[in-house]
Enzyme design. Structure first.
Site, PDB file in Angstrom:
ATOM      1  N   GLY A  13       0.827  -1.212   0.000  1.00 21.37           N
ATOM      2  CA  GLY A  13       0.000   0.000   0.000  1.00 21.37           C
ATOM      3  C   GLY A  13       0.856   1.255   0.000  1.00 21.37           C
ATOM      4  NE  ARG A  16      -4.937   6.426  -1.453  1.00 19.70           N
ATOM      5  CZ  ARG A  16      -6.205   6.433  -1.850  1.00 19.70           C
ATOM      6  NH1 ARG A  16      -6.497   6.855  -3.056  1.00 19.70           N
ATOM      7  NH2 ARG A  16      -7.167   6.027  -1.045  1.00 19.70           N
ATOM      8  CB  VAL A  54      -2.108  -7.630  -0.009  1.00 19.95           C
ATOM      9  CG1 VAL A  54      -0.953  -6.683  -0.291  1.00 19.95           C
ATOM     10  CG2 VAL A  54      -3.325  -6.870   0.522  1.00 19.95           C
ATOM     11  CB  SER A 133      -6.298   1.210  13.204  1.00 22.10           C
ATOM     12  OG  SER A 133      -7.173   2.262  13.551  1.00 22.10           O
ATOM     13  CE1 TYR A 146      -9.423   0.510   8.576  1.00 16.16           C
ATOM     14  CE2 TYR A 146      -9.772   1.311  10.806  1.00 16.16           C
ATOM     15  CZ  TYR A 146      -8.990   1.246   9.672  1.00 16.16           C
ATOM     16  OH  TYR A 146      -7.782   1.899   9.628  1.00 16.16           O
ATOM     17  CB  ALA A 148     -13.857  -7.196  13.118  1.00 14.34           C
ATOM     18  CE  LYS A 150      -6.380  -1.346   9.698  1.00 13.95           C
ATOM     19  NZ  LYS A 150      -5.117  -1.519   8.956  1.00 13.95           N
ATOM     20  CB  ILE A 179      -3.191   9.432   9.821  1.00 12.49           C
ATOM     21  CG1 ILE A 179      -2.807   8.669  11.112  1.00 12.49           C
ATOM     22  CG2 ILE A 179      -1.956   9.901   9.046  1.00 12.49           C
ATOM     23  CD1 ILE A 179      -2.036   9.443  12.148  1.00 12.49           C
TER      24      ILE A 179
HETATM   25  N1  LIG Z   1      -5.629   7.448   7.776  1.00 14.63           N
HETATM   26  C1  LIG Z   1      -5.898   7.102   9.021  1.00 14.63           C
HETATM   27  O1  LIG Z   1      -6.464   7.901   9.810  1.00 14.63           O
HETATM   28  C2  LIG Z   1      -5.514   5.733   9.535  1.00 14.63           C
HETATM   29  C3  LIG Z   1      -5.662   5.489  10.906  1.00 14.63           C
HETATM   30  C4  LIG Z   1      -5.312   4.240  11.404  1.00 14.63           C
HETATM   31  C5  LIG Z   1      -4.813   3.266  10.562  1.00 14.63           C
HETATM   32  N2  LIG Z   1      -4.691   3.524   9.222  1.00 14.63           N
HETATM   33  C6  LIG Z   1      -4.175   2.435   8.388  1.00 14.63           C
HETATM   34  O2  LIG Z   1      -3.010   2.870   7.707  1.00 14.63           O
HETATM   35  C7  LIG Z   1      -2.889   2.172   6.459  1.00 14.63           C
HETATM   36  C8  LIG Z   1      -2.732   3.181   5.338  1.00 14.63           C
HETATM   37  O3  LIG Z   1      -3.889   4.019   5.326  1.00 14.63           O
HETATM   38  P1  LIG Z   1      -3.993   5.397   4.500  1.00 14.63           P
HETATM   39  O4  LIG Z   1      -4.789   6.320   5.325  1.00 14.63           O
HETATM   40  O5  LIG Z   1      -2.657   5.782   3.982  1.00 14.63           O
HETATM   41  O6  LIG Z   1      -4.947   4.870   3.311  1.00 14.63           O
HETATM   42  P2  LIG Z   1      -5.012   5.237   1.753  1.00 14.63           P
HETATM   43  O7  LIG Z   1      -6.336   4.747   1.283  1.00 14.63           O
HETATM   44  O8  LIG Z   1      -4.671   6.673   1.548  1.00 14.63           O
HETATM   45  O9  LIG Z   1      -3.842   4.325   1.124  1.00 14.63           O
HETATM   46  C9  LIG Z   1      -3.944   2.914   1.155  1.00 14.63           C
HETATM   47  C10 LIG Z   1      -3.124   2.317   0.021  1.00 14.63           C
HETATM   48  O10 LIG Z   1      -3.300   0.874   0.079  1.00 14.63           O
HETATM   49  C11 LIG Z   1      -3.545   0.390  -1.234  1.00 14.63           C
HETATM   50  N3  LIG Z   1      -4.343  -0.838  -1.188  1.00 14.63           N
HETATM   51  C12 LIG Z   1      -5.637  -0.959  -0.793  1.00 14.63           C
HETATM   52  N4  LIG Z   1      -6.058  -2.222  -0.950  1.00 14.63           N
HETATM   53  C13 LIG Z   1      -5.012  -2.930  -1.430  1.00 14.63           C
HETATM   54  C14 LIG Z   1      -4.829  -4.286  -1.812  1.00 14.63           C
HETATM   55  N5  LIG Z   1      -5.837  -5.182  -1.734  1.00 14.63           N
HETATM   56  N6  LIG Z   1      -3.614  -4.683  -2.257  1.00 14.63           N
HETATM   57  C15 LIG Z   1      -2.596  -3.780  -2.368  1.00 14.63           C
HETATM   58  N7  LIG Z   1      -2.723  -2.485  -2.063  1.00 14.63           N
HETATM   59  C16 LIG Z   1      -3.912  -2.056  -1.593  1.00 14.63           C
HETATM   60  C17 LIG Z   1      -4.299   1.520  -1.925  1.00 14.63           C
HETATM   61  O11 LIG Z   1      -4.223   1.420  -3.346  1.00 14.63           O
HETATM   62  C18 LIG Z   1      -3.616   2.769  -1.350  1.00 14.63           C
HETATM   63  O12 LIG Z   1      -2.511   3.174  -2.151  1.00 14.63           O
HETATM   64  C19 LIG Z   1      -4.158   1.307   6.342  1.00 14.63           C
HETATM   65  O13 LIG Z   1      -3.884  -0.006   6.788  1.00 14.63           O
HETATM   66  C20 LIG Z   1      -5.119   1.994   7.299  1.00 14.63           C
HETATM   67  O14 LIG Z   1      -6.110   1.119   7.777  1.00 14.63           O
HETATM   68  C21 LIG Z   1      -5.017   4.735   8.691  1.00 14.63           C
END
Ligand SMILES: NC(=O)c1ccc[n+]([C@@H]2O[C@H](COP(=O)([O-])OP(=O)(O)OC[C@H]3O[C@@H](n4cnc5c(N)ncnc54)[C@H](O)[C@@H]3O)[C@@H](O)[C@H]2O)c1
Length: 250
Positions: A13, A16, A54, A133, A146, A148, A150, A179
């Site tokens: 991932g 971005r 993935v 998370s 979500y 469940a 995490k 974030i």
């Molecule tokens: N943004 C938040 O507030 C926050 C908080 C807690 C945890 N997270 C976790 O952090 C991680 C990143 O989140 P983010 O906010 O940068 O999200 P985002 O949606 O901006 O980026 C996620 C990236 O994962 C890729 N992705 C999604 N499904 C995929 C798959 N099946 N195979 C390969 N790539 C895949 C997407 O293409 C994307 O580039 C995630 O696991 C999210 O749950 C985010």
């Protein structure tokens, strides 16, 4: 700078958001970083960029064969790919549950499995860092699948930490809070629809909930990943670090 010179890392991932910031920080420390993302456009692909989902076990297995041929054994895996949806559990479609669990929980299992096999075989230890998370520790309305998924990531982190300890493969998690990424912006729109509020009001509410008075940046999360990947964390395994500005303390 250069603390990870000679190390080979994979970030899922990583196209971005938080993943992209992790890639940048690891590269600044001179690691070779291989990036996996389902969302890569063809013009973004190169020797180190792979457009892989993935949740596809066969594709993940073949990816690790390619990585072994092209780069050798990896030292660091960051399981960051994730998705979110929002719905009350009583309204949630079965498909929605399955999709979120597939990416967030099964995806971590699949990628970790093949990475750990490779690390065990090479016998030089390694680091696996899972992006869970604060939703892996608390409940949040409308986020049943979500939350469940995490929690599942934290459970798997502990089991793999035990199973891989003898091989000096350390498995830890990072639990980000709020974030600022595209995922968070989308959640504010969905949350607004479910609660009859506009996204700006949800954003203001988000700020008011963080003791440190601001939401987090992708770099805030990447810094904790860098710490866990570094020698400074060589006696830490099975742990999870909250990066929430004080919002979660358990
Ligand atoms: N943004 C938040 O507030 C926050 C908080 C807690 C945890 N997270 C976790 O952090 C991680 C990143 O989140 P983010 O906010 O940068 O999200 P985002 O949606 O901006 O980026 C996620 C990236 O994962 C890729 N992705 C999604 N499904 C995929 C798959 N099946 N195979 C390969 N790539 C895949 C997407 O293409 C994307 O580039 C995630 O696991 C999210 O749950 C985010």
């Amino acid at each position: 700078m250069g603390n990870l010179a000679g190390k080979i890392a994979i970030v899922t991932g990583g196209a971005r958001g938080i993943g992209k910031a992790i890639v940048k920080k690891l590269e600044e420390e001179k690691a070779t970083v291989i990036v996996v993302d389902k969302g890569f456009e063809s013009d973004q692909l190169g020797q180190k960029q792979f457009a892989i989902d993935v949740t596809n076990g066969k594709a993940v297995e073949q990816f690790f064969e390619t990585v072994a041929d092209r780069f050798g054994t990896i030292d660091i895996l960051v399981n960051n790919a994730g998705i979110s949806t929002m719905a009350e559990v009583v309204e949630m479609q079965e498909q929605e549950w399955d999709t979120v669990m597939d990416v967030n929980a099964k995806g971590v299992f699949l990628v970790s499995k093949f990475a750990a096999r490779q690390m065990k075989k090479a016998g030089k230890g390694g680091k696996i860092i899972n992006i869970s998370s604060q939703a892996g520790k608390n409940g949040y309305k409308y986020m049943g699948s979500y939350v469940a998924s995490k929690h599942a990531v934290l459970g798997l982190t502990k089991v793999m930490a035990l199973e891989l300890a003898a091989d000096r493969i350390l498995v830890n998690a990072v639990c980000p809070g709020i974030i600022e990424t595209e995922m968070k912006q989308t959640e504010r729109i969905w949350g607004g629809e479910l609660r009859g509020m506009d996204a700006a009001a949800i954003e203001a509410e988000d700020y008011s909930q963080v003791p440190l008075g601001r939401t987090g940046s992708p770099e805030d999360v990447a810094d904790s990943v860098l710490f866990l990947a570094s020698k400074s964390a060589d006696y830490i395994t099975g742990e999870s670090i909250n990066v929430t500005g004080g919002m979660t303390m358990n």
